[in-house]
Design an enzyme around this catalytic site. Sequence first.
Site, PDB file in Angstrom:
ATOM      1  N   ASP A   9     -21.986  -2.688   9.772  1.00  0.00           N
ATOM      2  CA  ASP A   9     -22.972  -2.398  10.590  1.00  0.00           C
ATOM      3  C   ASP A   9     -23.052  -3.071  11.281  1.00  0.00           C
ATOM      4  OD1 ASP A   9     -26.274  -1.620  11.308  1.00  0.00           O
ATOM      5  OD2 ASP A   9     -26.196  -3.419  10.201  1.00  0.00           O
ATOM      6  N   ASP A  11     -26.299  -5.016  13.901  1.00  0.00           N
ATOM      7  CA  ASP A  11     -27.098  -5.593  14.056  1.00  0.00           C
ATOM      8  C   ASP A  11     -27.688  -6.235  13.134  1.00  0.00           C
ATOM      9  OD1 ASP A  11     -27.958  -3.725  15.851  1.00  0.00           O
ATOM     10  OD2 ASP A  11     -27.892  -5.066  17.067  1.00  0.00           O
TER      11      ASP A  11
HETATM   12  C1  XBP Z   1     -30.337  -1.643  14.329  1.00  0.00           C
HETATM   13  C2  XBP Z   1     -31.095  -1.220  15.052  1.00  0.00           C
HETATM   14  C3  XBP Z   1     -31.187  -1.076  16.431  1.00  0.00           C
HETATM   15  C4  XBP Z   1     -31.443  -2.511  17.140  1.00  0.00           C
HETATM   16  C5  XBP Z   1     -31.638  -2.193  18.737  1.00  0.00           C
HETATM   17  O1  XBP Z   1     -29.639  -1.573  14.123  1.00  0.00           O
HETATM   18  O2  XBP Z   1     -32.083  -0.929  14.414  1.00  0.00           O
HETATM   19  O3  XBP Z   1     -32.006  -0.175  16.818  1.00  0.00           O
HETATM   20  O4  XBP Z   1     -32.852  -3.206  16.293  1.00  0.00           O
HETATM   21  O5  XBP Z   1     -30.846  -1.425  19.103  1.00  0.00           O
HETATM   22  P1  XBP Z   1     -28.260  -1.095  13.536  1.00  0.00           P
HETATM   23  P2  XBP Z   1     -31.105  -0.861  20.747  1.00  0.00           P
HETATM   24  O6  XBP Z   1     -28.291  -2.360  12.263  1.00  0.00           O
HETATM   25  O7  XBP Z   1     -27.950   0.238  12.562  1.00  0.00           O
HETATM   26  O8  XBP Z   1     -26.539  -2.129  13.646  1.00  0.00           O
HETATM   27  O9  XBP Z   1     -32.622  -0.882  21.082  1.00  0.00           O
HETATM   28  O10 XBP Z   1     -29.848  -0.859  21.325  1.00  0.00           O
HETATM   29  O11 XBP Z   1     -31.343   0.700  19.399  1.00  0.00           O
HETATM   30 MG    MG Z   2     -28.695  -3.587  10.507  1.00  0.00          MG
END
Ligand code: XBP
Ligand code: MG
Length: 249
Positions: A9, A11
């Site tokens: 993953d 973020d």
């Molecule tokens: C985390 C999310 C993303 C980010 C913001 O993604 O929910 O929406 O918070 O990015 P993950 P965007 O943990 O699956 O990597 O604004 O591009 O959606």
């Molecule tokens: Mg994440």
Amino acid sequence: MVLKSVIFDVDGTLADTELDGHLWAFNHVFQQWKLPFRWSISLYRELLKIPGGQERLAYYQMLHPERVPLSAAQIAEIHQVKTSLFIQRVRAGAIPLRIGVRSLISACYEQHIPVAIATTTQYANVEALLITHFGPQWRKIFPVVVAGDHVVQKKPHPCVYHECLQRLGVAPDEAVAFEDSAVGLMAARQAGIPTVVTMNIWTYHQSFPDALGVLTGIGTYKNPAFGRGPHGWGRYCLNPKQLEEWLTQ
Ligand code: XBP
Ligand code: MG
């Protein structure tokens, strides 16, 4: 069981992108658009329950229509500006990788274990992060990247993970996923993938049923992570051999 791939993953897992990346960028663009609100850390922690930045802003508008007098097209435009601000931030070096991520990915590359990405964020954000930290040859290290704008349904729907497995050509139980949140864990587990949770300030309070391990991070020899693995509590510095042992529990 042989470990044939590690799926990350982005973020909160590959890097702590939310505070100094996404939240910073959102508040920056709210200011640029002269909108009468800013998202605090405590509010953003609540809003993070909504996967997808654009969906998150639309949800906030539903809660406070008077503060967000914007059309759907304007919300999409704001999200695009947010993404470009996030990318600038990443390229400026403001978003480091989490502890242990680089050493685990390097070990996988040296042992010819493909590393994939399965994320809700936009592909452009992932590309910026991987170019910044792994250079222009990043695609050799990450042969498969599935992002939020590649799929119809975002996490907790498992389709990013299904797409990863299909492109990698591996079975769910031949991979290990790394996630930071309950939403992400749900997506990976629905795809049948053994999953290690590396929690963070946004997710430490969540519950992580059916995780292979729940740790404070991936850890390094100098800075081991703490948490619960298949054998119980301990300090860990995760490497491909350790993950393969965990797979054969
Ligand atoms: C985390 C999310 C993303 C980010 C913001 O993604 O929910 O929406 O918070 O990015 P993950 P965007 O943990 O699956 O990597 O604004 O591009 O959606
Ligand atoms: Mg994440």
